[in-house]
Design a protein around this motif. Structure first.
Motif, PDB file in Angstrom:
ATOM      1  N   UNK A 144      -2.102   1.521  14.488  1.00  0.00           N
ATOM      2  CA  UNK A 144      -1.150   2.155  13.563  1.00  0.00           C
ATOM      3  C   UNK A 144      -0.532   1.144  12.609  1.00  0.00           C
ATOM      4  N   UNK A 145      -0.213  -0.056  13.102  1.00  0.00           N
ATOM      5  CA  UNK A 145       0.408  -1.054  12.225  1.00  0.00           C
ATOM      6  C   UNK A 145      -0.575  -1.580  11.189  1.00  0.00           C
ATOM      7  N   UNK A 146      -1.854  -1.645  11.526  1.00  0.00           N
ATOM      8  CA  UNK A 146      -2.860  -2.072  10.548  1.00  0.00           C
ATOM      9  C   UNK A 146      -3.078  -0.990   9.492  1.00  0.00           C
ATOM     10  N   UNK A 147      -3.156   0.248   9.926  1.00  0.00           N
ATOM     11  CA  UNK A 147      -3.348   1.362   8.996  1.00  0.00           C
ATOM     12  C   UNK A 147      -2.212   1.438   7.981  1.00  0.00           C
ATOM     13  N   UNK A 148      -1.015   1.037   8.417  1.00  0.00           N
ATOM     14  CA  UNK A 148       0.146   1.100   7.524  1.00  0.00           C
ATOM     15  C   UNK A 148       0.088   0.045   6.427  1.00  0.00           C
ATOM     16  N   UNK A 149      -0.699  -1.013   6.631  1.00  0.00           N
ATOM     17  CA  UNK A 149      -0.729  -2.120   5.668  1.00  0.00           C
ATOM     18  C   UNK A 149      -2.052  -2.283   4.938  1.00  0.00           C
ATOM     19  N   UNK A 150      -3.129  -1.693   5.468  1.00  0.00           N
ATOM     20  CA  UNK A 150      -4.435  -1.854   4.834  1.00  0.00           C
ATOM     21  C   UNK A 150      -4.613  -0.867   3.683  1.00  0.00           C
ATOM     22  N   UNK A 151      -5.571  -1.182   2.806  1.00  0.00           N
ATOM     23  CA  UNK A 151      -5.811  -0.375   1.607  1.00  0.00           C
ATOM     24  C   UNK A 151      -6.991   0.571   1.748  1.00  0.00           C
ATOM     25  N   UNK A 152      -7.968   0.203   2.551  1.00  0.00           N
ATOM     26  CA  UNK A 152      -9.186   1.003   2.666  1.00  0.00           C
ATOM     27  C   UNK A 152      -9.855   0.717   4.010  1.00  0.00           C
ATOM     28  N   UNK A 153     -10.746   1.633   4.401  1.00  0.00           N
ATOM     29  CA  UNK A 153     -11.436   1.544   5.691  1.00  0.00           C
ATOM     30  C   UNK A 153     -12.937   1.469   5.448  1.00  0.00           C
ATOM     31  N   UNK A 184      -6.084   6.607   3.750  1.00  0.00           N
ATOM     32  CA  UNK A 184      -6.697   5.431   3.132  1.00  0.00           C
ATOM     33  C   UNK A 184      -8.057   5.786   2.536  1.00  0.00           C
ATOM     34  N   UNK A 185      -8.491   5.007   1.567  1.00  0.00           N
ATOM     35  CA  UNK A 185      -9.798   5.238   0.970  1.00  0.00           C
ATOM     36  C   UNK A 185     -10.890   4.852   1.963  1.00  0.00           C
ATOM     37  N   UNK A 186     -11.896   5.696   2.033  1.00  0.00           N
ATOM     38  CA  UNK A 186     -13.020   5.444   2.937  1.00  0.00           C
ATOM     39  C   UNK A 186     -14.164   4.847   2.129  1.00  0.00           C
ATOM     40  N   UNK A 187     -14.648   3.681   2.560  1.00  0.00           N
ATOM     41  CA  UNK A 187     -15.690   2.949   1.829  1.00  0.00           C
ATOM     42  C   UNK A 187     -16.921   2.817   2.720  1.00  0.00           C
ATOM     43  N   UNK A 188     -17.763   3.847   2.770  1.00  0.00           N
ATOM     44  CA  UNK A 188     -18.893   3.834   3.703  1.00  0.00           C
ATOM     45  C   UNK A 188     -20.039   2.926   3.314  1.00  0.00           C
ATOM     46  N   UNK A 222     -19.731  -2.188  -4.452  1.00  0.00           N
ATOM     47  CA  UNK A 222     -18.703  -2.469  -3.457  1.00  0.00           C
ATOM     48  C   UNK A 222     -17.779  -3.598  -3.854  1.00  0.00           C
ATOM     49  N   UNK A 223     -18.282  -4.578  -4.582  1.00  0.00           N
ATOM     50  CA  UNK A 223     -17.459  -5.708  -5.007  1.00  0.00           C
ATOM     51  C   UNK A 223     -16.260  -5.249  -5.823  1.00  0.00           C
ATOM     52  N   UNK A 224     -16.487  -4.288  -6.691  1.00  0.00           N
ATOM     53  CA  UNK A 224     -15.384  -3.791  -7.525  1.00  0.00           C
ATOM     54  C   UNK A 224     -14.368  -3.017  -6.700  1.00  0.00           C
ATOM     55  N   UNK A 225     -14.820  -2.387  -5.633  1.00  0.00           N
ATOM     56  CA  UNK A 225     -13.942  -1.521  -4.842  1.00  0.00           C
ATOM     57  C   UNK A 225     -13.110  -2.289  -3.817  1.00  0.00           C
ATOM     58  N   UNK A 226     -13.532  -3.508  -3.478  1.00  0.00           N
ATOM     59  CA  UNK A 226     -12.785  -4.263  -2.464  1.00  0.00           C
ATOM     60  C   UNK A 226     -11.980  -5.413  -3.059  1.00  0.00           C
ATOM     61  N   UNK A 227     -12.216  -5.742  -4.297  1.00  0.00           N
ATOM     62  CA  UNK A 227     -11.580  -6.920  -4.886  1.00  0.00           C
ATOM     63  C   UNK A 227     -10.055  -6.840  -4.793  1.00  0.00           C
TER      64      UNK A 227
END
Length: 275
Positions: A144-153, A184-188, A222-227
């Protein structure tokens, strides 16, 4: 006078009926809330049941056998601390202080042992994809604490030949509902696995690292989406961390700000693994 008494009686009966109706509704809502809370802990129909109707959770017996990891845990590898060291204790185990993983933080829902292993293998190799929602629910709690701070999965990817044989990526099936529930945004497809690798089973720590050293890459889109973003990486099991480290390296080299890891289960002594 009788008319007044009759009207008064009618009003009182109406009020009593309304009160009874309200009480019944409140009772139904309370029972519903109680069932909802109970279902979250002990779902009413079991996924580990062999019956054809199975499909909503774990039996109480199976639930009780899983060793869930509760705070305090190491912030770096997710290992459980036996004792809370207090306000001045480090939030990292000695191994993570001495040699941190490439991923910044890690959370695991439970210990990987004979009980959790059976559930994970049913999901991974038995095509029981209903377990994906249960495991995502476990990670919503433990990470839960990671989900609160991360931008995408992003899930750990499979090579296309392995995906063809298995027909689904177990990490992706967990990551998708987890991202949705966390907003969060899902990046498969930002991480790809262009090189097929041998199974990690039976390899030493050094052998595992060498096996996946160049196995992962980030796609051009993917590079543009994670930068500049903090990515939550999802996998089923943490054994030595070799696979997750290789994925984290690829993401960081491609411009991710940081990478965290969430897994369903971790080997109890992952950092001491030698065989």
């Amino acid at each position: 006078m009788r008319r007044q008494n009759g009207a008064w009686t009618a009003r009182m009966e109406g009020a009593a009926a309304l009160a009874a109706s309200s009480a019944a509704l409140a009772g139904r809502l309370a029972r519903g809330a109680g069932r909802g809370l109970a279902d979250a802990v002990f779902p009413p129909v079991s996924w580990d049941d062999a019956s054809p109707s199975a499909g909503a959770g774990l039996t109480v017996d199976s639930w009780s056998r899983v060793t869930f990891l509760e705070d305090p845990v190491c912030d770096g590898c997710g290992a459980g601390f036996e004792h809370d060291g207090g306000a001045f204790a480090s939030d990292r185990c000695l191994a993570c202080q001495g040699k941190p993983y490439r991923f910044a933080r890690c959370r695991a829902a439970c210990v990987y042992d004979e009980h959790s292993r059976d559930l994970i293998l049913k999901f991974k190799h038995g095509d029981d994809q209903v377990f994906a929602l249960q495991f995502a629910h476990w990670l919503r709690r433990s990470a839960a604490d990671l989900l609160a701070e991360d931008d995408a999965v992003a899930p750990v990817p499979l090579h296309r030949l392995r995906l063809l044989g298995r027909r689904f990526n177990q990490a992706a099936e967990i990551a998708r509902p987890l991202a949705r529930s966390g907003g969060l945004e899902y990046l498969p497809d930002v991480l790809i696995r262009p090189r097929a690798t041998d199974s990690q089973g039976g390899k030493s720590l050094r052998g595992r690292r060498e096996n996946v050293r160049t196995a992962f890459a980030v796609s051009d889109t993917g590079r543009r989406r994670i930068k500049g973003r903090r990515i939550l990486l999802i996998d089923d099991v943490l054994t030595t961390g070799a696979t997750a480290e290789a994925c984290a390296k690829a993401l960081l080299d491609a411009g991710a700000r940081a990478v965290d890891l969430a897994v369903v289960a971790r080997v109890r002594a992952a950092r001491e693994f030698t065989g």
